[in-house]
Design a protein around this motif. Structure first.
Motif, PDB file in Angstrom:
ATOM      1  N   MET A   1       0.816  -1.193   0.000  1.00  0.00           N
ATOM      2  CA  MET A   1       0.000   0.000   0.000  1.00  0.00           C
ATOM      3  C   MET A   1       0.860   1.258   0.000  1.00  0.00           C
ATOM      4  O   MET A   1       0.490   2.241  -0.573  1.00  0.00           O
ATOM      5  CB  MET A   1      -0.934  -0.001   1.202  1.00  0.00           C
ATOM      6  N   GLY A   2       1.986   1.229   0.707  1.00  0.00           N
ATOM      7  CA  GLY A   2       2.932   2.344   0.632  1.00  0.00           C
ATOM      8  C   GLY A   2       2.501   3.588   1.368  1.00  0.00           C
ATOM      9  O   GLY A   2       1.959   3.527   2.451  1.00  0.00           O
ATOM     10  N   ASN A   3       2.771   4.734   0.725  1.00  0.00           N
ATOM     11  CA  ASN A   3       2.537   6.021   1.382  1.00  0.00           C
ATOM     12  C   ASN A   3       1.055   6.362   1.430  1.00  0.00           C
ATOM     13  O   ASN A   3       0.419   6.522   0.400  1.00  0.00           O
ATOM     14  CB  ASN A   3       3.272   7.141   0.649  1.00  0.00           C
ATOM     15  N   LYS A   4       0.548   6.488   2.633  1.00  0.00           N
ATOM     16  CA  LYS A   4      -0.834   6.926   2.803  1.00  0.00           C
ATOM     17  C   LYS A   4      -0.797   8.408   3.118  1.00  0.00           C
ATOM     18  O   LYS A   4      -0.161   8.816   4.071  1.00  0.00           O
ATOM     19  CB  LYS A   4      -1.503   6.188   3.960  1.00  0.00           C
ATOM     20  N   THR A   5      -1.460   9.185   2.319  1.00  0.00           N
ATOM     21  CA  THR A   5      -1.535  10.612   2.623  1.00  0.00           C
ATOM     22  C   THR A   5      -2.940  10.923   3.081  1.00  0.00           C
ATOM     23  O   THR A   5      -3.911  10.599   2.404  1.00  0.00           O
ATOM     24  CB  THR A   5      -1.171  11.473   1.398  1.00  0.00           C
ATOM     25  N   GLN A   6      -3.032  11.514   4.240  1.00  0.00           N
ATOM     26  CA  GLN A   6      -4.337  11.899   4.757  1.00  0.00           C
ATOM     27  C   GLN A   6      -4.190  13.236   5.455  1.00  0.00           C
ATOM     28  O   GLN A   6      -3.108  13.621   5.855  1.00  0.00           O
ATOM     29  CB  GLN A   6      -4.877  10.837   5.700  1.00  0.00           C
ATOM     30  N   THR A   7      -5.284  13.932   5.583  1.00  0.00           N
ATOM     31  CA  THR A   7      -5.233  15.243   6.212  1.00  0.00           C
ATOM     32  C   THR A   7      -5.031  15.086   7.711  1.00  0.00           C
ATOM     33  O   THR A   7      -5.688  14.259   8.339  1.00  0.00           O
ATOM     34  CB  THR A   7      -6.521  16.043   5.943  1.00  0.00           C
ATOM     35  N   GLN A   8      -4.105  15.828   8.241  1.00  0.00           N
ATOM     36  CA  GLN A   8      -3.794  15.762   9.658  1.00  0.00           C
ATOM     37  C   GLN A   8      -4.631  16.781  10.416  1.00  0.00           C
ATOM     38  O   GLN A   8      -4.775  17.910   9.966  1.00  0.00           O
ATOM     39  CB  GLN A   8      -2.309  16.084   9.896  1.00  0.00           C
ATOM     40  N   GLY A   9      -5.180  16.367  11.549  1.00  0.00           N
ATOM     41  CA  GLY A   9      -5.869  17.313  12.411  1.00  0.00           C
ATOM     42  C   GLY A   9      -4.855  18.165  13.149  1.00  0.00           C
ATOM     43  O   GLY A   9      -3.655  17.886  13.122  1.00  0.00           O
ATOM     44  N   LYS A  10      -5.320  19.196  13.815  1.00  0.00           N
ATOM     45  CA  LYS A  10      -4.427  20.057  14.590  1.00  0.00           C
ATOM     46  C   LYS A  10      -3.962  19.306  15.824  1.00  0.00           C
ATOM     47  O   LYS A  10      -4.785  18.746  16.549  1.00  0.00           O
ATOM     48  CB  LYS A  10      -5.204  21.320  14.987  1.00  0.00           C
ATOM     49  N   LEU A  11      -2.647  19.266  16.055  1.00  0.00           N
ATOM     50  CA  LEU A  11      -2.122  18.590  17.239  1.00  0.00           C
ATOM     51  C   LEU A  11      -2.319  19.464  18.470  1.00  0.00           C
ATOM     52  O   LEU A  11      -2.240  20.680  18.392  1.00  0.00           O
ATOM     53  CB  LEU A  11      -0.632  18.267  17.061  1.00  0.00           C
ATOM     54  N   LYS A  12      -2.572  18.825  19.591  1.00  0.00           N
ATOM     55  CA  LYS A  12      -2.857  19.547  20.829  1.00  0.00           C
ATOM     56  C   LYS A  12      -1.592  19.875  21.615  1.00  0.00           C
ATOM     57  O   LYS A  12      -1.647  20.595  22.594  1.00  0.00           O
ATOM     58  CB  LYS A  12      -3.775  18.710  21.730  1.00  0.00           C
ATOM     59  N   ILE A  13      -0.469  19.291  21.207  1.00  0.00           N
ATOM     60  CA  ILE A  13       0.777  19.542  21.938  1.00  0.00           C
ATOM     61  C   ILE A  13       1.811  20.181  21.023  1.00  0.00           C
ATOM     62  O   ILE A  13       1.744  20.038  19.805  1.00  0.00           O
ATOM     63  CB  ILE A  13       1.347  18.237  22.550  1.00  0.00           C
ATOM     64  N   ARG A  14       2.746  20.895  21.657  1.00  0.00           N
ATOM     65  CA  ARG A  14       3.792  21.594  20.911  1.00  0.00           C
ATOM     66  C   ARG A  14       5.133  21.363  21.573  1.00  0.00           C
ATOM     67  O   ARG A  14       5.210  20.967  22.737  1.00  0.00           O
ATOM     68  CB  ARG A  14       3.542  23.099  20.921  1.00  0.00           C
ATOM     69  N   LYS A  15       6.189  21.683  20.842  1.00  0.00           N
ATOM     70  CA  LYS A  15       7.545  21.621  21.376  1.00  0.00           C
ATOM     71  C   LYS A  15       7.638  22.547  22.590  1.00  0.00           C
ATOM     72  O   LYS A  15       7.134  23.663  22.570  1.00  0.00           O
ATOM     73  CB  LYS A  15       8.515  22.080  20.283  1.00  0.00           C
ATOM     74  N   GLY A  16       8.245  22.053  23.671  1.00  0.00           N
ATOM     75  CA  GLY A  16       8.405  22.861  24.877  1.00  0.00           C
ATOM     76  C   GLY A  16       7.327  22.634  25.918  1.00  0.00           C
ATOM     77  O   GLY A  16       7.478  23.051  27.059  1.00  0.00           O
ATOM     78  N   ASP A  17       6.229  21.961  25.554  1.00  0.00           N
ATOM     79  CA  ASP A  17       5.159  21.677  26.523  1.00  0.00           C
ATOM     80  C   ASP A  17       5.618  20.646  27.545  1.00  0.00           C
ATOM     81  O   ASP A  17       6.391  19.746  27.221  1.00  0.00           O
ATOM     82  CB  ASP A  17       3.924  21.110  25.812  1.00  0.00           C
ATOM     83  N   LEU A  18       5.105  20.778  28.773  1.00  0.00           N
ATOM     84  CA  LEU A  18       5.352  19.772  29.804  1.00  0.00           C
ATOM     85  C   LEU A  18       4.238  18.742  29.703  1.00  0.00           C
ATOM     86  O   LEU A  18       3.065  19.088  29.785  1.00  0.00           O
ATOM     87  CB  LEU A  18       5.361  20.418  31.190  1.00  0.00           C
ATOM     88  N   VAL A  19       4.618  17.469  29.475  1.00  0.00           N
ATOM     89  CA  VAL A  19       3.620  16.417  29.305  1.00  0.00           C
ATOM     90  C   VAL A  19       3.878  15.259  30.263  1.00  0.00           C
ATOM     91  O   VAL A  19       4.986  15.107  30.785  1.00  0.00           O
ATOM     92  CB  VAL A  19       3.589  15.869  27.851  1.00  0.00           C
ATOM     93  N   LYS A  20       2.841  14.457  30.468  1.00  0.00           N
ATOM     94  CA  LYS A  20       2.936  13.254  31.279  1.00  0.00           C
ATOM     95  C   LYS A  20       2.634  12.071  30.376  1.00  0.00           C
ATOM     96  O   LYS A  20       1.714  12.136  29.554  1.00  0.00           O
ATOM     97  CB  LYS A  20       1.929  13.317  32.425  1.00  0.00           C
ATOM     98  N   VAL A  21       3.411  10.992  30.514  1.00  0.00           N
ATOM     99  CA  VAL A  21       3.177   9.784  29.734  1.00  0.00           C
ATOM    100  C   VAL A  21       2.080   8.991  30.441  1.00  0.00           C
ATOM    101  O   VAL A  21       2.211   8.660  31.621  1.00  0.00           O
ATOM    102  CB  VAL A  21       4.470   8.945  29.582  1.00  0.00           C
ATOM    103  N   ILE A  22       0.976   8.718  29.730  1.00  0.00           N
ATOM    104  CA  ILE A  22      -0.166   8.057  30.360  1.00  0.00           C
ATOM    105  C   ILE A  22      -0.302   6.587  29.958  1.00  0.00           C
ATOM    106  O   ILE A  22      -1.158   5.886  30.477  1.00  0.00           O
ATOM    107  CB  ILE A  22      -1.485   8.807  30.061  1.00  0.00           C
ATOM    108  N   ALA A  23       0.538   6.109  29.040  1.00  0.00           N
ATOM    109  CA  ALA A  23       0.485   4.705  28.639  1.00  0.00           C
ATOM    110  C   ALA A  23       1.849   4.266  28.121  1.00  0.00           C
ATOM    111  O   ALA A  23       2.641   5.086  27.675  1.00  0.00           O
ATOM    112  CB  ALA A  23      -0.566   4.512  27.564  1.00  0.00           C
ATOM    113  N   GLY A  24       2.126   2.977  28.206  1.00  0.00           N
ATOM    114  CA  GLY A  24       3.374   2.431  27.693  1.00  0.00           C
ATOM    115  C   GLY A  24       4.377   2.173  28.802  1.00  0.00           C
ATOM    116  O   GLY A  24       4.071   2.284  29.986  1.00  0.00           O
TER     117      GLY A  24
END
Length: 113
Positions: A1-24
């Protein structure tokens, strides 16, 4: 199938944000976002999801060997840390007084700068 191009939604996080890992494997750890990989919906978080990488000798590392470094984590496994209370929260978007669309923490309603 190869490269799938789809429209990306707006991400809720940005570089420099403080985040918590909730899974993994790194669940529960907190850190700043070093890089966001938009195409893959992933982010690299400081000190989380550490992997061992085997490196050949080069100018930066003359002996080579095994180095520990952060690997990318899918953003669905990350939650932004509320600037007011310090707990993990979801992110919403709202118009502020100046008519600019800003991110807000769902738990406290605090604006995320």
């Amino acid at each position: 199938m190869g490269n799938k191009t789809q429209t990306q939604g707006k991400l809720k996080i940005r570089k420099g944000d403080l985040v918590k890992v909730i899974a993994g494997d790194s669940k529960g750890s907190q850190g700043k976002i070093v890089e966001v990989i938009i195409a893959k919906n992933r982010a690299i978080v400081e000190g989380a999801n550490m992997v061992s990488k085997h490196t050949k000798p080069n100018a930066a590392n003359p002996n080579g060997g095994i180095i520990k470094q952060e690997a990318a984590i899918h953003i669905s496994n990350l939650a932004l840390v509320d600037p007011k209370s310090g707990v993990a929260t979801r992110v919403g978007r709202k118009l502020n007084d100046a008519g600019k669309l800003v991110r807000v923490a769902k738990k406290s309603g605090e604006e995320i700068k």
